[in-house]
Write a protein that holds these residues in place. Structure first.
Motif, PDB file in Angstrom:
ATOM      1  N   PHE A  20       0.823  -1.200   0.000  1.00  0.00           N
ATOM      2  CA  PHE A  20       0.000   0.000   0.000  1.00  0.00           C
ATOM      3  C   PHE A  20       0.862   1.256   0.000  1.00  0.00           C
ATOM      4  CE2 PHE A  20      -2.927   3.032   2.280  1.00  0.00           C
ATOM      5  CZ  PHE A  20      -3.786   3.209   1.216  1.00  0.00           C
ATOM      6  N   GLU A  21       1.907   1.274   0.803  1.00  0.00           N
ATOM      7  CA  GLU A  21       2.806   2.431   0.834  1.00  0.00           C
ATOM      8  C   GLU A  21       3.488   2.626  -0.524  1.00  0.00           C
ATOM      9  OE1 GLU A  21       3.023   4.827   3.153  1.00  0.00           O
ATOM     10  OE2 GLU A  21       1.360   3.705   4.037  1.00  0.00           O
ATOM     11  N   PHE A  22       3.888   1.525  -1.156  1.00  0.00           N
ATOM     12  CA  PHE A  22       4.500   1.636  -2.483  1.00  0.00           C
ATOM     13  C   PHE A  22       3.507   2.218  -3.490  1.00  0.00           C
ATOM     14  CE2 PHE A  22       4.529  -0.192  -6.714  1.00  0.00           C
ATOM     15  CZ  PHE A  22       5.638   0.467  -7.213  1.00  0.00           C
ATOM     16  N   VAL A  23       2.287   1.688  -3.533  1.00  0.00           N
ATOM     17  CA  VAL A  23       1.297   2.147  -4.521  1.00  0.00           C
ATOM     18  C   VAL A  23       0.964   3.622  -4.301  1.00  0.00           C
ATOM     19  CG1 VAL A  23      -1.058   1.842  -5.379  1.00  0.00           C
ATOM     20  CG2 VAL A  23       0.351  -0.149  -4.931  1.00  0.00           C
ATOM     21  N   LYS A  24       0.806   4.045  -3.050  1.00  0.00           N
ATOM     22  CA  LYS A  24       0.557   5.469  -2.776  1.00  0.00           C
ATOM     23  C   LYS A  24       1.720   6.321  -3.269  1.00  0.00           C
ATOM     24  CE  LYS A  24      -0.194   5.583   1.604  1.00  0.00           C
ATOM     25  NZ  LYS A  24      -0.548   5.980   2.978  1.00  0.00           N
ATOM     26  N   GLY A  25       2.951   5.878  -3.022  1.00  0.00           N
ATOM     27  CA  GLY A  25       4.121   6.625  -3.465  1.00  0.00           C
ATOM     28  C   GLY A  25       4.244   6.686  -4.972  1.00  0.00           C
ATOM     29  N   ARG A  26       3.949   5.584  -5.628  1.00  0.00           N
ATOM     30  CA  ARG A  26       4.020   5.561  -7.098  1.00  0.00           C
ATOM     31  C   ARG A  26       2.955   6.480  -7.689  1.00  0.00           C
ATOM     32  NH1 ARG A  26       6.282   2.314 -11.335  1.00  0.00           N
ATOM     33  NH2 ARG A  26       4.931   2.319 -13.169  1.00  0.00           N
ATOM     34  N   VAL A  81       9.716   1.794  -8.655  1.00  0.00           N
ATOM     35  CA  VAL A  81       9.374   0.454  -9.141  1.00  0.00           C
ATOM     36  C   VAL A  81       9.207  -0.436  -7.916  1.00  0.00           C
ATOM     37  CG1 VAL A  81      10.200  -1.496 -10.510  1.00  0.00           C
ATOM     38  CG2 VAL A  81      10.686   0.825 -11.252  1.00  0.00           C
ATOM     39  N   ALA A  82       8.225  -1.318  -7.949  1.00  0.00           N
ATOM     40  CA  ALA A  82       7.945  -2.185  -6.797  1.00  0.00           C
ATOM     41  C   ALA A  82       9.144  -3.073  -6.475  1.00  0.00           C
ATOM     42  CB  ALA A  82       6.728  -3.055  -7.075  1.00  0.00           C
ATOM     43  N   PRO A  83       9.519  -3.117  -5.209  1.00  0.00           N
ATOM     44  CA  PRO A  83      10.575  -4.035  -4.802  1.00  0.00           C
ATOM     45  C   PRO A  83      10.124  -5.489  -5.004  1.00  0.00           C
ATOM     46  CG  PRO A  83      10.090  -2.433  -3.068  1.00  0.00           C
ATOM     47  CD  PRO A  83       9.034  -2.293  -4.114  1.00  0.00           C
ATOM     48  N   GLU A  84      11.072  -6.363  -5.183  1.00  0.00           N
ATOM     49  CA  GLU A  84      10.770  -7.791  -5.325  1.00  0.00           C
ATOM     50  C   GLU A  84      10.059  -8.296  -4.069  1.00  0.00           C
ATOM     51  OE1 GLU A  84      11.424  -9.982  -7.923  1.00  0.00           O
ATOM     52  OE2 GLU A  84      11.981  -8.208  -9.079  1.00  0.00           O
ATOM     53  N   GLY A  85       9.152  -9.249  -4.264  1.00  0.00           N
ATOM     54  CA  GLY A  85       8.544  -9.941  -3.137  1.00  0.00           C
ATOM     55  C   GLY A  85       7.405  -9.221  -2.442  1.00  0.00           C
TER      56      GLY A  85
END
Length: 98
Positions: A20-26, A81-85
């Motif tokens: 969720f934090e990644f998607v908000k940041g992207r 870009v989303a980190p692996e895993g």
């Protein structure tokens, strides 16, 4: 004809908060770089923690132009870009509207 773009991500078990934090940041990075207004939503019911980024565009051409820039800028590190895993799956869909 206008266009709605969706990117649905299903996080791996235990990775919902990180995803969720990644998607908000992207979404914030894309909005800032290209003047879009992408929104992030989390699904209630169905796959746990599934989230969607939604953006609206005037035409398929406008969306295609932005997508090409996002790909280029992701390669250079401008767009995260989303980190692996983190995600078990990611799916894009393009919807035409009147």
């Amino acid at each position: 004809m206008s266009v709605v773009f969706t990117r649905i991500g299903t996080p791996l078990p235990g990775k919902q908060a990180e995803a969720f934090e990644f998607v908000k940041g992207r979404a914030a990075a894309v909005n800032k770089a290209y003047g879009t207004n992408a929104e992030v939503h989390v699904r209630i019911g169905g796959p746990i923690g599934q989230m969607v980024m939604v953006s609206y565009h005037k035409s398929i051409q406008e969306l295609e132009d932005i997508k090409r820039r996002v790909i280029e800028d992701s390669s250079s590190g401008k767009i995260p870009v989303a980190p692996e895993g983190i995600f078990s799956s990611v799916e894009d869909a393009i919807w035409l509207t009147k």
